[in-house]
Design a protein around this motif. Structure first.
Motif, PDB file in Angstrom:
ATOM      1  N   ASN A  38       0.823  -1.213   0.000  1.00 19.65           N
ATOM      2  CA  ASN A  38       0.000   0.000   0.000  1.00 19.65           C
ATOM      3  C   ASN A  38       0.855   1.261   0.000  1.00 19.65           C
ATOM      4  O   ASN A  38       0.534   2.242  -0.662  1.00 19.65           O
ATOM      5  CB  ASN A  38      -0.946   0.009   1.201  1.00 19.65           C
ATOM      6  CG  ASN A  38      -2.093  -0.951   1.046  1.00 19.65           C
ATOM      7  OD1 ASN A  38      -2.368  -1.443  -0.047  1.00 19.65           O
ATOM      8  ND2 ASN A  38      -2.765  -1.238   2.151  1.00 19.65           N
ATOM      9  N   ARG A  39       1.939   1.240   0.734  1.00 25.00           N
ATOM     10  CA  ARG A  39       2.810   2.415   0.770  1.00 25.00           C
ATOM     11  C   ARG A  39       3.461   2.675  -0.584  1.00 25.00           C
ATOM     12  O   ARG A  39       3.732   3.812  -0.939  1.00 25.00           O
ATOM     13  CB  ARG A  39       3.883   2.245   1.848  1.00 25.00           C
ATOM     14  CG  ARG A  39       3.333   2.357   3.249  1.00 25.00           C
ATOM     15  CD  ARG A  39       4.424   2.235   4.278  1.00 25.00           C
ATOM     16  NE  ARG A  39       3.898   2.372   5.617  1.00 25.00           N
ATOM     17  CZ  ARG A  39       4.674   2.502   6.688  1.00 25.00           C
ATOM     18  NH1 ARG A  39       6.001   2.503   6.577  1.00 25.00           N
ATOM     19  NH2 ARG A  39       4.118   2.623   7.884  1.00 25.00           N
ATOM     20  N   ALA A  40       3.714   1.624  -1.336  1.00 24.81           N
ATOM     21  CA  ALA A  40       4.325   1.798  -2.658  1.00 24.81           C
ATOM     22  C   ALA A  40       3.333   2.319  -3.691  1.00 24.81           C
ATOM     23  O   ALA A  40       3.725   3.024  -4.620  1.00 24.81           O
ATOM     24  CB  ALA A  40       4.931   0.475  -3.143  1.00 24.81           C
ATOM     25  N   ILE A  41       2.048   1.988  -3.530  1.00 24.35           N
ATOM     26  CA  ILE A  41       1.080   2.427  -4.537  1.00 24.35           C
ATOM     27  C   ILE A  41       0.351   3.716  -4.151  1.00 24.35           C
ATOM     28  O   ILE A  41      -0.250   4.354  -5.009  1.00 24.35           O
ATOM     29  CB  ILE A  41       0.060   1.315  -4.879  1.00 24.35           C
ATOM     30  CG1 ILE A  41      -0.784   0.928  -3.687  1.00 24.35           C
ATOM     31  CG2 ILE A  41       0.755   0.120  -5.477  1.00 24.35           C
ATOM     32  CD1 ILE A  41      -1.880  -0.077  -4.000  1.00 24.35           C
ATOM     33  N   ALA A  42       0.414   4.094  -2.884  1.00 27.67           N
ATOM     34  CA  ALA A  42      -0.268   5.321  -2.433  1.00 27.67           C
ATOM     35  C   ALA A  42       0.562   6.549  -2.796  1.00 27.67           C
ATOM     36  O   ALA A  42       1.781   6.547  -2.658  1.00 27.67           O
ATOM     37  CB  ALA A  42      -0.474   5.272  -0.923  1.00 27.67           C
ATOM     38  N   SER A  43      -0.093   7.584  -3.254  1.00 30.88           N
ATOM     39  CA  SER A  43       0.620   8.842  -3.505  1.00 30.88           C
ATOM     40  C   SER A  43       0.011   9.919  -2.612  1.00 30.88           C
ATOM     41  O   SER A  43      -0.499  10.922  -3.076  1.00 30.88           O
ATOM     42  CB  SER A  43       0.573   9.218  -4.980  1.00 30.88           C
ATOM     43  OG  SER A  43      -0.758   9.366  -5.409  1.00 30.88           O
ATOM     44  N   CYS A  44       0.064   9.654  -1.321  1.00 33.65           N
ATOM     45  CA  CYS A  44      -0.471  10.581  -0.333  1.00 33.65           C
ATOM     46  C   CYS A  44       0.426  10.558   0.898  1.00 33.65           C
ATOM     47  O   CYS A  44       1.301   9.703   1.027  1.00 33.65           O
ATOM     48  CB  CYS A  44      -1.896  10.180   0.051  1.00 33.65           C
ATOM     49  SG  CYS A  44      -2.000   8.525   0.764  1.00 33.65           S
ATOM     50  N   ASP A  45       0.182  11.525   1.765  1.00 36.74           N
ATOM     51  CA  ASP A  45       0.874  11.588   3.052  1.00 36.74           C
ATOM     52  C   ASP A  45       2.394  11.554   2.811  1.00 36.74           C
ATOM     53  O   ASP A  45       2.878  12.098   1.828  1.00 36.74           O
ATOM     54  CB  ASP A  45       0.391  10.437   3.939  1.00 36.74           C
ATOM     55  CG  ASP A  45       0.588  10.691   5.431  1.00 36.74           C
ATOM     56  OD1 ASP A  45       1.196  11.710   5.797  1.00 36.74           O
ATOM     57  OD2 ASP A  45       0.130   9.874   6.237  1.00 36.74           O
ATOM     58  N   ILE A  46       3.129  10.897   3.672  1.00 37.74           N
ATOM     59  CA  ILE A  46       4.589  10.870   3.526  1.00 37.74           C
ATOM     60  C   ILE A  46       5.049   9.833   2.498  1.00 37.74           C
ATOM     61  O   ILE A  46       6.236   9.620   2.316  1.00 37.74           O
ATOM     62  CB  ILE A  46       5.314  10.628   4.867  1.00 37.74           C
ATOM     63  CG1 ILE A  46       4.990   9.252   5.436  1.00 37.74           C
ATOM     64  CG2 ILE A  46       4.969  11.722   5.869  1.00 37.74           C
ATOM     65  CD1 ILE A  46       5.862   8.858   6.620  1.00 37.74           C
ATOM     66  N   PHE A  47       4.107   9.210   1.831  1.00 34.09           N
ATOM     67  CA  PHE A  47       4.433   8.195   0.825  1.00 34.09           C
ATOM     68  C   PHE A  47       4.299   8.737  -0.593  1.00 34.09           C
ATOM     69  O   PHE A  47       4.411   7.993  -1.563  1.00 34.09           O
ATOM     70  CB  PHE A  47       3.541   6.969   1.019  1.00 34.09           C
ATOM     71  CG  PHE A  47       3.505   6.517   2.442  1.00 34.09           C
ATOM     72  CD1 PHE A  47       4.630   5.981   3.047  1.00 34.09           C
ATOM     73  CD2 PHE A  47       2.369   6.691   3.213  1.00 34.09           C
ATOM     74  CE1 PHE A  47       4.615   5.606   4.373  1.00 34.09           C
ATOM     75  CE2 PHE A  47       2.339   6.324   4.546  1.00 34.09           C
ATOM     76  CZ  PHE A  47       3.466   5.779   5.130  1.00 34.09           C
ATOM     77  N   GLU A  48       4.076  10.022  -0.715  1.00 31.71           N
ATOM     78  CA  GLU A  48       3.828  10.654  -2.011  1.00 31.71           C
ATOM     79  C   GLU A  48       4.953  10.410  -3.016  1.00 31.71           C
ATOM     80  O   GLU A  48       4.711  10.217  -4.190  1.00 31.71           O
ATOM     81  CB  GLU A  48       3.617  12.154  -1.805  1.00 31.71           C
ATOM     82  CG  GLU A  48       3.108  12.851  -3.021  1.00 31.71           C
ATOM     83  CD  GLU A  48       2.672  14.268  -2.712  1.00 31.71           C
ATOM     84  OE1 GLU A  48       1.928  14.806  -3.531  1.00 31.71           O
ATOM     85  OE2 GLU A  48       3.084  14.821  -1.687  1.00 31.71           O
ATOM     86  N   ASN A  49       6.185  10.387  -2.545  1.00 37.48           N
ATOM     87  CA  ASN A  49       7.318  10.210  -3.454  1.00 37.48           C
ATOM     88  C   ASN A  49       7.965   8.828  -3.339  1.00 37.48           C
ATOM     89  O   ASN A  49       9.067   8.616  -3.827  1.00 37.48           O
ATOM     90  CB  ASN A  49       8.362  11.302  -3.205  1.00 37.48           C
ATOM     91  CG  ASN A  49       7.808  12.657  -3.541  1.00 37.48           C
ATOM     92  OD1 ASN A  49       7.191  12.836  -4.584  1.00 37.48           O
ATOM     93  ND2 ASN A  49       7.986  13.620  -2.649  1.00 37.48           N
ATOM     94  N   ILE A  50       7.260   7.907  -2.702  1.00 38.19           N
ATOM     95  CA  ILE A  50       7.749   6.537  -2.564  1.00 38.19           C
ATOM     96  C   ILE A  50       7.091   5.718  -3.671  1.00 38.19           C
ATOM     97  O   ILE A  50       5.877   5.576  -3.707  1.00 38.19           O
ATOM     98  CB  ILE A  50       7.369   5.967  -1.175  1.00 38.19           C
ATOM     99  CG1 ILE A  50       7.911   6.839  -0.044  1.00 38.19           C
ATOM    100  CG2 ILE A  50       7.801   4.525  -1.047  1.00 38.19           C
ATOM    101  CD1 ILE A  50       9.412   6.900   0.027  1.00 38.19           C
TER     102      ILE A  50
END
Length: 141
Positions: A38-50
């Motif tokens: 989920n962190r890899a596919i989410a482009s929100c919060d602190i995961f925007e550039n992950i």
């Protein structure tokens, strides 16, 4: 497949799932894997550039404490790699289905109702899982 990955990333995810949730059994490791993906596919919060699984595993700040465990630094097993492949290719398990965060409050302790401003989605054994508010991370819903 939810996200492109390399064999090295598959191994990293398998090792991190083990380090974070070995005591929770296969289902617990799968749920941790859901959070990783989920962190890899989410482009929100602190995961925007992950964008890659490698980025997720080594994200700092905001990453996983499991990378500091000796369990992370030994070779993954075939079973662990198979579990990692299942979540990378789209298997989801409630309550981690949409979760970006989890933590273990300790034996006999309740989950907080919010974690990093995200509401509790549910608990599995010793892990509490937290979903972003609907609409905040459109890729997860």
């Amino acid at each position: 497949m939810l996200i492109n990955y390399t064999s090295k990333e598959l191994d990293l995810v398998a090792r991190l799932m083990r380090a974070e949730a070995l005591g929770e059994g296969n289902l617990g490791m799968l749920m941790v894997g859901n959070v990783i993906v989920n962190r890899a596919i989410a482009s929100c919060d602190i995961f925007e550039n992950i964008r890659t699984l490698y980025d997720v595993v080594y994200q700092n700040p905001g990453g996983f404490s499991g990378i500091n465990s000796s369990l992370f630094y030994s070779a993954s097993t075939t079973l662990e790699k198979n579990l990692a492949k299942r979540v990378i290719t789209g298997e989801y398990y409630h309550p981690a289905t949409h979760s970006l965060w989890f933590y273990a409050p300790g034996t006999g302790k309740s989950c907080n109702s919010n974690f990093y401003n995200q509401p509790l989605a549910g608990r599995y054994k010793n892990h509490c899982f937290y979903n972003p508010i609907k609409g905040a991370c459109k890729e997860l819903y």
